[in-house]
Design an enzyme around this catalytic site. Structure first.
Site, mmCIF file in Angstrom:
data_model
loop_
_atom_site.group_PDB
_atom_site.id
_atom_site.type_symbol
_atom_site.label_atom_id
_atom_site.label_comp_id
_atom_site.label_asym_id
_atom_site.label_seq_id
_atom_site.Cartn_x
_atom_site.Cartn_y
_atom_site.Cartn_z
ATOM 1 C CG HIS A 496 -1.765 1.221 1.358
ATOM 2 N ND1 HIS A 496 -3.086 1.247 1.000
ATOM 3 C CD2 HIS A 496 -1.483 2.487 1.768
ATOM 4 C CE1 HIS A 496 -3.576 2.458 1.188
ATOM 5 N NE2 HIS A 496 -2.621 3.231 1.664
ATOM 6 C CD GLU A 497 1.444 3.685 3.664
ATOM 7 O OE1 GLU A 497 1.659 4.752 3.060
ATOM 8 O OE2 GLU A 497 0.362 3.456 4.263
ATOM 9 C CG HIS A 500 0.318 6.346 -0.750
ATOM 10 N ND1 HIS A 500 -0.737 7.010 -1.321
ATOM 11 C CD2 HIS A 500 -0.181 5.734 0.359
ATOM 12 C CE1 HIS A 500 -1.832 6.799 -0.586
ATOM 13 N NE2 HIS A 500 -1.524 6.020 0.431
ATOM 14 C CG HIS A 503 0.407 8.923 -7.078
ATOM 15 N ND1 HIS A 503 -0.685 9.327 -6.329
ATOM 16 C CD2 HIS A 503 0.242 9.495 -8.281
ATOM 17 C CE1 HIS A 503 -1.453 10.093 -7.073
ATOM 18 N NE2 HIS A 503 -0.924 10.217 -8.260
HETATM 19 ZN ZN LIG Z 1 -2.780 5.263 1.929
#
Ligand SMILES: [Zn+2]
Length: 710
Positions: A496-497, A500, A503
């Site tokens: 998940h992290e 980011h 991105h």
């Molecule tokens: Zn998040």
């Protein structure tokens, strides 16, 4: 300008008093934030930065940017995109450097000195932002450029940037008459007072709502460690010889999963449900009613029909109707699943030799029994297959390499703020330098809970900066020399992290305000949640889930259990969030002329209109303790968690339909989503990738609420 601060405080106009800035000490001349770092990627000089450097750098940075902004506002030359908008983007370099570094260290590695810096600087930063937004000369320049935008020959990113600046000024009240500006300031002051009051009352209420137990037998079912914790919680309150179960912020409480005594369960649940509705100092209802009313009035002052419309103007969803429609679409499948789950709970109760109808305080206990019977997943069996370093290199990095062609090399020469932090240089598909990424995975006493990502340095072609990003989590640190074996939940957090981080690293913008993860709340979790899907991709999973001693792959039966367990109790899990999201939207679509609401009646009406089983599956937060929406900046924004889930499941369904883990698919996702920042509106951006608007079918499949592979 600092992207994060810019966005965060865009709508806030806070009146300040009381704190005066201390004079910068003599060492300011050598302040490590004054000049750009000479390290690779302009990485923060953690080898040179001292705690005492932050506050002087903030003061220095604000002063410097104030001068820069004033020069722009007073510029005798006619406004141009470059001398106004681009000039604002170039301003505030010292402030950006110190803000970004400080935010990272403050959240992950704080101490009393940094706590004081934060308390001192936060109101000054708010004031600093206000001074920019409410400067009429500056707004006049933005306004005149905006009016002439069709003739300025701007490229797509510039046009978007002008649009965003104009919107943010207007949104902050720049267009109001002087009299209305005064009204707005008063409203904002009262709103911020009420938000603080709500927080304080809720703290009082939550503390007072803890369940005090005098008879240890009433705690049957809790494990010995939990009983010990309850005994020491009692001691801490001067209740030696008793047991105390403190409340968590959600409606359901962890102990309800194991407490066998039904009266204890009911008492704990009731304490939670009524915590802030006792008619005492912790009762938040009057505060809420006033907050909701004043927010509606503020929206009206700024030209919006309600507060949700005011908040949603720059989100992907755009309007309250779009959110309400989205929520309504989720209801039928969720309700059907809730009915199946209620039947399961009822039969578990009968199996237990009881004949009562399930109440909300029974759900967690019996759901846990159903789960154990069907999917029991023993963490001790699973964890040896998830060794942190292997998960990182052969899972997280491997997936990114397969999809995007990027590669990773550890850099031991880059200074860090704590010895646990590791730094990797990321090379692009052609071998050129792309970014630095820091990982700070282990729990520490001076670290905030949870997990997050941000930038130490934001990407911008205008400023000549490449991304320096970090991932922080709170995994248990192993003893020295031992491998870090983590749960599948932790594995998912890593993916998940890192989503980011991708991105942030693929950002390819000229202007910092539009760069990377500086996107709307109902979009920012899309890349991260999307990246979670790769944790269970068969190719990726087989590559990293290997026994840390033998190297053997995880047995298929165990893999299947992990997959199945993820789909358990979804009628409940989704239902409690949908209900809370709807409650949030209802509170923030109150019309400005409406009288103050009776909180209980308003909430009951909202629940009635849900169409879900809100009796068995109560809202995750009641109005009276819904901290997210009353004080934590999530007003009319709680739906975003579900909205981004729709996006990531839809995008992943697209990948599966097109061959899954391939460079071609990854490149398309990078080109159309991950590298775009906020250079485009989110609806068109998503449509361009997906070929149509997002739909809820993949999300419902992924949750197991409708049949089919996700
Ligand atoms: Zn998040």
């Amino acid at each position: 300008m600092n992207r994060a601060a810019w966005l965060r405080t865009a709508a806030i106009v806070t009146c300040l008093a009381g704190w005066s800035a201390a004079p910068a000490p003599a060492r300011a001349a050598a302040n490590p934030f004054q000049a750009a770092s000479t390290l690779p990627f302009q990485a923060p000089r953690f080898d040179l930065i001292h705690d005492g450097d932050y506050q002087p750098a903030f003061l220095l940075g604000m002063k410097a940017q104030r001068a820069e902004i004033q020069a722009i506002a007073r510029n005798p030359a006619a406004p141009t995109f470059d001398n106004t908008i681009a000039a604002m983007e170039r301003s505030g370099r010292v402030l950006d450097r110190v803000s970004e570094t400080f935010a990272g260290v403050y959240q992950a590695n704080t101490n009393p000195t940094l706590d004081k810096v934060q308390a001192a600087v936060a109101p000054l930063l708010a004031q600093h932002q206000d001074a920019i937004y409410l400067d009429p000369r500056l707004f006049a320049r933005v306004q005149s450029l905006y009016a002439a935008r069709a003739t300025l020959k701007l490229d797509g990113e510039q046009a978007q940037l002008l649009e965003v600046y104009h919107q943010q000024f207007v949104h902050a009240g720049a267009q109001l008459s002087d009299a209305d500006k005064v009204t707005l300031r008063h409203l904002n002051t009262r709103l911020s007072t009420l938000e603080t009051l709500f927080q304080q009352k809720l703290l009082t209420a939550t503390k007072a709502g803890a369940l005090v137990v005098s008879d240890k037998a009433a705690l049957a079912g809790l494990d010995p460690a939990a009983i010990d914790a309850a005994a020491s919680a009692a001691q801490g309150r001067g209740l030696t010889g008793k047991w105390v179960l403190p409340l968590q912020n959600t409606t359901q409480q962890p102990a309800l999963q194991t407490l066998e005594n039904r009266d204890t369960r009911k008492a704990l649940f009731t304490n939670s449900w009524l915590r802030a509705e006792r008619g005492d100092a912790g009762d938040t209802r009057a505060t809420i009613a006033e907050l909701a009313q004043l927010r509606a009035q503020k929206a009206a002052l700024l030209g919006y029909p309600d507060y949700a419309s005011y908040v949603l103007y720059d989100q992907m969803a755009r309007t309250p109707d779009a959110v309400q429609h989205f929520i309504a679409q989720l209801v039928p499948a969720t309700l059907a699943e809730q009915k199946r789950e209620v039947a399961d709970i009822q039969s578990a109760i009968r199996k237990d030799g009881k004949d009562f109808q399930p109440e909300p305080w029974d759900w967690q206990l019996y759901a846990e029994q159903v789960r154990k019977a069907r999917y029991d997943l023993d963490q001790d069996q699973v964890k040896p297959y998830f060794e942190l370093d292997t998960v990182l290199r052969d899972g997280v990095f491997f997936a990114a390499n397969q999809l995007y062609g990027i590669s990773f090399k550890e850099r031991k020469d880059i200074p860090v703020y704590n010895p646990d932090v590791r730094v990797f240089e990321v090379s692009d598909k052609d071998g050129s330098p792309l970014a630095l990424v820091y990982f700070d995975y282990f729990k520490r006493d001076n670290k905030n809970g949870g997990a997050w990502m941000s930038n130490f340095v934001g990407q911008s072609h205008l400023l000549g900066t490449k991304p320096v990003v970090y991932n922080v989590a709170n995994f248990t640190k192993p003893a020295a020399g031992q491998p870090a074996l983590i749960s599948f939940e932790d594995v998912t957090t890593m993916f998940h992290e890192f989503g980011h981080a991708l991105h942030g690293m693929f950002a390819d913008q000229t202007y910092p305000t539009l760069s990377g993860t500086a996107v709307a709340r109902d979009f920012v979790e899309f890349p991260s949640q999307f990246n979670e899907h790769w944790a269970l991709d068969p190719i990726v999973f087989a590559h990293y889930a290997k026994h840390y001693q033998t190297g053997a792959p995880m047995p298929q039966a165990l893999v299947d259990k992990i997959k199945k367990a993820a789909r358990f109790n979804q009628g409940y899990a989704l239902g409690e969030i949908i209900t809370a999201a709807k409650l949030d939207m209802d509170w923030h679509t109150i019309k400005p002329a409406a009288p103050q609401q009776d909180v209980d009646r308003f909430e009951a009406a909202s629940m009635d209109r849900m169409g879900l089983d809100t009796k068995d599956v109560p809202t995750r937060y009641r109005s009276s303790y819904f901290l997210h929406i009353w004080a934590n900046g999530y007003a009319a924004g709680y739906y975003a968690y579900l909205w981004t889930e729709m996006l990531d499941d839809a995008a992943f369904a697209w990948f599966r339909a097109h061959g899954g883990l391939t460079r071609e698919n990854g490149q398309k996702f990078r080109d159309m989503i991950l590298s775009r920042g906020h250079t485009q509106d989110y609806g068109p951006m998503f449509r361009a990738f997906y070929g149509k608007d997002p739909d809820i079918t993949p999300m419902l499949r992924h949750r197991g609420l409708i049949p089919g592979d996700e």
